[in-house]
Design a protein around this motif. Structure first.
Motif, short mmCIF file in Angstrom:
data_model
loop_
_atom_site.label_atom_id
_atom_site.label_comp_id
_atom_site.label_asym_id
_atom_site.label_seq_id
_atom_site.Cartn_x
_atom_site.Cartn_y
_atom_site.Cartn_z
N LEU A 187 -2.26 2.06 -6.94
CA LEU A 187 -1.55 2.27 -5.67
C LEU A 187 -2.04 1.24 -4.67
N SER A 188 -1.17 0.86 -3.73
CA SER A 188 -1.56 -0.11 -2.71
C SER A 188 -2.51 0.50 -1.69
N ALA A 189 -2.58 1.83 -1.63
CA ALA A 189 -3.50 2.52 -0.72
C ALA A 189 -3.91 3.82 -1.38
N THR A 190 -5.15 4.22 -1.14
CA THR A 190 -5.65 5.46 -1.75
C THR A 190 -5.68 6.62 -0.77
N ASP A 191 -5.66 6.33 0.53
CA ASP A 191 -5.66 7.39 1.53
C ASP A 191 -4.23 7.61 2.01
N VAL A 192 -3.62 8.69 1.55
CA VAL A 192 -2.24 8.98 1.92
C VAL A 192 -2.16 10.22 2.81
N SER A 193 -3.30 10.64 3.33
CA SER A 193 -3.35 11.89 4.09
C SER A 193 -2.64 11.78 5.44
N THR A 194 -2.60 10.57 6.01
CA THR A 194 -2.01 10.43 7.34
C THR A 194 -0.49 10.39 7.30
N GLY A 195 0.08 9.98 6.17
CA GLY A 195 1.53 9.92 6.05
C GLY A 195 2.11 8.78 6.88
N GLY A 196 3.43 8.64 6.82
CA GLY A 196 4.11 7.65 7.64
C GLY A 196 3.94 6.22 7.18
N GLN A 197 3.42 6.01 5.97
CA GLN A 197 3.24 4.65 5.48
C GLN A 197 3.80 4.53 4.07
N ALA A 198 4.34 3.36 3.79
CA ALA A 198 4.89 3.11 2.45
C ALA A 198 3.75 2.80 1.49
N ILE A 199 3.79 3.41 0.32
CA ILE A 199 2.79 3.18 -0.71
C ILE A 199 3.47 2.48 -1.88
N VAL A 200 2.88 1.38 -2.31
CA VAL A 200 3.41 0.64 -3.45
C VAL A 200 2.74 1.14 -4.73
N VAL A 201 3.55 1.52 -5.70
CA VAL A 201 3.05 1.91 -7.02
C VAL A 201 3.27 0.73 -7.95
N TYR A 202 2.23 0.30 -8.63
CA TYR A 202 2.37 -0.88 -9.49
C TYR A 202 1.69 -0.64 -10.83
N ALA A 203 2.07 -1.45 -11.80
CA ALA A 203 1.47 -1.38 -13.12
C ALA A 203 1.38 -2.78 -13.70
N LYS A 204 0.36 -3.01 -14.49
CA LYS A 204 0.17 -4.28 -15.19
C LYS A 204 0.12 -3.99 -16.68
N VAL A 205 1.02 -4.62 -17.43
CA VAL A 205 1.09 -4.41 -18.87
C VAL A 205 0.68 -5.71 -19.57
N THR A 206 -0.38 -5.63 -20.36
CA THR A 206 -0.91 -6.83 -21.00
C THR A 206 -1.28 -6.55 -22.45
N ALA A 215 8.75 -4.93 -20.01
CA ALA A 215 8.34 -3.58 -20.41
C ALA A 215 8.99 -2.54 -19.51
N VAL A 216 9.36 -1.41 -20.08
CA VAL A 216 9.91 -0.29 -19.31
C VAL A 216 8.75 0.64 -18.97
N VAL A 217 8.47 0.79 -17.67
CA VAL A 217 7.33 1.58 -17.22
C VAL A 217 7.82 2.66 -16.26
N ASP A 218 7.52 3.90 -16.58
CA ASP A 218 7.83 5.03 -15.71
C ASP A 218 6.52 5.59 -15.16
N ALA A 219 6.43 5.71 -13.84
CA ALA A 219 5.25 6.28 -13.20
C ALA A 219 5.54 7.73 -12.82
N LYS A 220 4.61 8.62 -13.16
CA LYS A 220 4.72 10.02 -12.77
C LYS A 220 3.77 10.26 -11.61
N THR A 249 7.12 13.64 -9.60
CA THR A 249 8.30 12.78 -9.47
C THR A 249 8.13 11.59 -10.41
N THR A 250 9.18 11.29 -11.19
CA THR A 250 9.14 10.14 -12.09
C THR A 250 9.84 8.96 -11.44
#
Length: 206
Positions: A155-174, A183-188, A197-198
Motif C-alpha cells: 500500500l502507498s500508506a499504512t495509516d488509513v485511520s484518518t480517512g479522506g486520502q487515496a490509497i494506492v494498492v500495488y503489486a510486483k510480479v517477478t 499478469a492478472v492480479v486481484d487484490a482482496k 472487496t476484490t
C-alpha cells in the motif's frame, strides 16, 4: 503487517509466515504461499475451492487445513489436475497415510507432497458441525535453476485511520530478477469491519 479479523485466521497465518520468511536472496530455499482462504461452513455442509500450481513451484508442497470448533473433524479431499483424489477418510480408497496427517486435538490436517502435479487442484471440505475452516497452500521452487514466480503486494500508506486520502494498492510480479508482464492480479482488501472487496489491478508496465 495488519491483522484485523479475529474470525479469519488465514490472514494471521500469512503474517507469521512472512515474518519467518528468509531474506538471504535464495528464492529456492523458501516455502511460498500459493493460496489461502477461510470458509464458514454450516453443520452437514461443504465448501469447495481450487488453486493452481505452476511449473516454477511444486517441491515439498503442503496443503494444510485447520478448524476452529471441537467435535468431529471435517473430512478433507484434494484432487489433482489429473483426477487423483487424496482424502482424510481412513475407510476410503483415496486415503494415503504417506500423504495425509490429521491431528484432531490441534484441529489440523495436512497433505504433503514431495513433488506436486502442475495445474488446477480442487479441495472439498465436508463437516458434521458448524465450522470455521482455514486453508493454506505452500510450496517451494521446483528446481534450483528455476526461481518461482512471486507476487509482492503493498500500500502507498499504512495509516488509513484518518480517512479522506487515496490509497494506492500495488503489486510486483517477478521471476528471479525478471518482471512478469501481463499478469492478472486481484487484490482482496479487508476493512476493519471484515468486509472484503476484490480489486483487479492494472499492469502499468512500471
Amino acid at each position: 503487517m495488519f491483522y484485523n479479523d479475529p474470525d479469519d485466521v488465514t490472514a494471521l497465518k500469512e503474517t507469521f509466515k512472512q515474518i519467518a520468511h528468509t531474506t538471504d536472496g535464495d528464492q529456492t530455499s523458501n516455502p511460498y504461499q500459493i493460496y489461502g482462504s477461510t470458509h464458514s461452513i454450516i453443520s452437514n455442509g461443504n465448501a469447495v475451492g481450487s488453486f493452481n500450481m505452476d511449473s516454477s513451484v511444486g517441491k515439498d508442497s503442503v496443503f494444510s487445513f485447520s478448524w476452529s470448533n471441537g467435535g468431529t473433524a471435517p473430512t478433507f479431499t484434494v484432487t489433482s489436475p489429473s483426477g487423483t483424489p487424496y482424502c482424510t477418510n481412513t475407510g476410503s480408497s483415496c486415503y494415503n497415510p504417506s500423504v495425509v496427517s490429521v491431528d484432531s486435538s490441534l484441529g489440523t490436517a495436512a497433505f504433503r507432497f514431495s513433488t506436486t502435479e502442475v495445474g488446477q487442484w480442487v479441495y472439498n471440505i465436508q463437516t458434521t458441525s458448524t465450522q470455521l475452516v482455514s486453508v493454506m497452500i505452500t510450496s517451494m521452487a521446483s528446481s534450483v535453476g528455476t526461481p518461482p514466480i512471486v507476487a509482492e503486494a503493498g500500500l502507498s500508506a499504512t495509516d488509513v485511520s484518518t480517512g479522506g486520502q487515496a490509497i494506492v494498492v500495488y503489486a510486483k510480479v517477478t521471476q528471479g530478477h525478471q518482471a512478469i508482464t501481463g499478469a492478472v492480479v486481484d487484490a482482496k482488501i479487508a476493512s476493519t469491519g471484515g468486509t472484503v472487496t476484490t480489486l483487479r489491478l492494472v499492469d502499468t508496465g512500471s
